[in-house]
Every structure is written in C-alpha cells, then in structure tokens.
Design a protein around this motif. Structure first.
Motif, PDB file in Angstrom:
ATOM      1  N   PHE A 118      47.142   0.223  17.752  1.00 17.66           N
ATOM      2  CA  PHE A 118      45.939   0.186  16.926  1.00 17.66           C
ATOM      3  C   PHE A 118      46.145   0.824  15.560  1.00 17.66           C
ATOM      4  N   PHE A 119      47.284   1.501  15.377  1.00 16.38           N
ATOM      5  CA  PHE A 119      47.559   2.227  14.146  1.00 16.38           C
ATOM      6  C   PHE A 119      48.895   1.775  13.573  1.00 16.38           C
ATOM      7  N   THR A 120      48.963   1.641  12.262  1.00 16.66           N
ATOM      8  CA  THR A 120      50.206   1.225  11.619  1.00 16.66           C
ATOM      9  C   THR A 120      51.256   2.334  11.759  1.00 16.66           C
ATOM     10  N   GLU A 121      52.503   1.973  11.519  1.00 15.02           N
ATOM     11  CA  GLU A 121      53.580   2.978  11.543  1.00 15.02           C
ATOM     12  C   GLU A 121      53.309   4.083  10.526  1.00 15.02           C
ATOM     13  N   LYS A 122      52.816   3.691   9.364  1.00 17.53           N
ATOM     14  CA  LYS A 122      52.503   4.673   8.317  1.00 17.53           C
ATOM     15  C   LYS A 122      51.398   5.618   8.782  1.00 17.53           C
ATOM     16  N   GLU A 123      50.353   5.077   9.400  1.00 18.63           N
ATOM     17  CA  GLU A 123      49.269   5.910   9.925  1.00 18.63           C
ATOM     18  C   GLU A 123      49.783   6.836  11.019  1.00 18.63           C
ATOM     19  N   GLN A 124      50.626   6.314  11.896  1.00 24.26           N
ATOM     20  CA  GLN A 124      51.186   7.134  12.963  1.00 24.26           C
ATOM     21  C   GLN A 124      52.011   8.281  12.393  1.00 24.26           C
ATOM     22  N   ALA A 125      52.783   8.007  11.343  1.00 26.09           N
ATOM     23  CA  ALA A 125      53.585   9.057  10.709  1.00 26.09           C
ATOM     24  C   ALA A 125      52.675  10.124  10.105  1.00 26.09           C
ATOM     25  N   ALA A 126      51.595   9.693   9.464  1.00 28.11           N
ATOM     26  CA  ALA A 126      50.638  10.641   8.888  1.00 28.11           C
ATOM     27  C   ALA A 126      49.941  11.456   9.976  1.00 28.11           C
ATOM     28  N   LEU A 127      49.603  10.821  11.078  1.00 28.53           N
ATOM     29  CA  LEU A 127      48.941  11.537  12.181  1.00 28.53           C
ATOM     30  C   LEU A 127      49.893  12.532  12.840  1.00 28.53           C
ATOM     31  N   ALA A 128      51.149  12.160  12.987  1.00 24.66           N
ATOM     32  CA  ALA A 128      52.138  13.092  13.548  1.00 24.66           C
ATOM     33  C   ALA A 128      52.293  14.303  12.631  1.00 24.66           C
ATOM     34  N   GLU A 158      36.497   1.326  17.516  1.00 22.99           N
ATOM     35  CA  GLU A 158      37.611   1.377  18.458  1.00 22.99           C
ATOM     36  C   GLU A 158      38.696   2.349  17.988  1.00 22.99           C
ATOM     37  N   ARG A 159      39.080   2.267  16.723  1.00 21.82           N
ATOM     38  CA  ARG A 159      40.125   3.154  16.200  1.00 21.82           C
ATOM     39  C   ARG A 159      39.642   4.602  16.148  1.00 21.82           C
ATOM     40  N   LEU A 216      43.048   6.208   5.382  1.00 22.95           N
ATOM     41  CA  LEU A 216      44.033   7.123   5.968  1.00 22.95           C
ATOM     42  C   LEU A 216      43.553   8.567   5.857  1.00 22.95           C
ATOM     43  N   ALA A 217      42.965   8.905   4.721  1.00 25.53           N
ATOM     44  CA  ALA A 217      42.457  10.271   4.535  1.00 25.53           C
ATOM     45  C   ALA A 217      41.442  10.618   5.614  1.00 25.53           C
TER      46      ALA A 217
END
Length: 159
Positions: free
Chosen positions: A92-102, A78-79, A45-46
């Motif tokens: 392609f991204f988990t909900e947690k990853e999407q929240a971190a990216l937002a 791909e990611r 994630l980092a």
C-alpha cells in the motif's frame, strides 16, 4: 492550570497548561520550525510521517490533526488505517514512503541510541541529501510537537 476529576473517568486527561500563552516565543519558534521543515517535502508524505511518529509517541492530539489533514490532502482511509503496520502492508506504500517511514521510526525511537546505517542508506536511495535533511527536520519537528502535546495534554478534536 487545569486539573482532571479522575473519580468520574480515571483515564480522562484535562489540559495541563497552555504552552502558546505561557511560552509564546517557543511556540512561535516551533510554528516557524514546522513550516521550514515541510519545505520540499511532498505534503502527502509529510502527513504520513507525522501520523506515524504520532502513533509511536501516543499523541492523540497530533494523530487527530494529521489524519484530518491527510484526508483533506486526499489520503485514503485504507492507507491511514494500515500505517501503524506499514511493513506488513508494504504493497500500500511506495518504496520511497517505506524508506521515509523506516527513517521516521528510527529517529523517533532511537532504540540503540542511533539511526542504523541500513535505515539511513534505504532513505538515501530514495531521497537527495537536501531532501533527507528536510525529512530529518520534519521528523524531529513532529517529535517535538508530540512531546509538547503529550506533556501538556492537548486534547484531540480541537483543531
């Protein structure tokens, strides 16, 4: 100080100065801040956060470094390729990853001068408060590194 011969390649950039040599205390402090900001954050994630902030900030040096680091940690091509369009490639991204990216985008851009409550609430739904503090620290740190690298014109491919 290094200059660039722009007659041969008008888009070429040579490094402007060596921050580590000219401001060693600041550079060492940045390295310590970077290490501290990563504590408790999943390494995969980092790297996604660092890559996304570096994309937004157009930091070729950091993009080169963190895509290599992500690959070493097992991240898929791909990611990495889809990261700049993660909202359209949400599957392609988990909900947690999407929240971190937002949150990464909101902190990096600060378009309206603040991080929207909805973005913060989305992150809070997936991270404990201490994790959010670490995530914010990570985002702030990569943004600082991006600004150092872009301003001093650190060249990609040297890490």
């Amino acid at each position: 100080m290094t200059t660039t011969n722009t007659t041969e390649n008008p888009t070429a950039h040579a490094p402007r100065l060596r921050m580590a040599e000219l401001a060693p205390e600041v550079y060492k402090s940045m390295i310590a801040l970077d290490a501290a900001s990563r504590k408790g954050i999943d390494p995969a994630l980092a790297e996604l956060v660092k890559i996304r902030a570096s994309q937004i900030n157009h930091c070729a040096f950091c993009l080169d470094m963190h895509t290599k680091d992500a690959r070493k940690n097992g991240e898929s091509e791909e990611r990495i390729y889809l990261l700049s369009a993660w909202e359209e490639a949400a599957g392609f991204f988990t909900e947690k990853e999407q929240a971190a990216l937002a949150l990464t985008e909101a902190v990096t851009v600060l378009t309206d001068g603040f991080v929207p409550d909805a973005v913060y609430a989305r992150a809070a739904a997936h991270f404990e408060e201490a994790e959010i503090a670490q995530l914010i620290s990570l985002i702030i740190t990569i943004n600082a590194w991006n600004r150092i690298a872009v301003t001093t014109r650190m060249a990609p491919g040297q890490v």
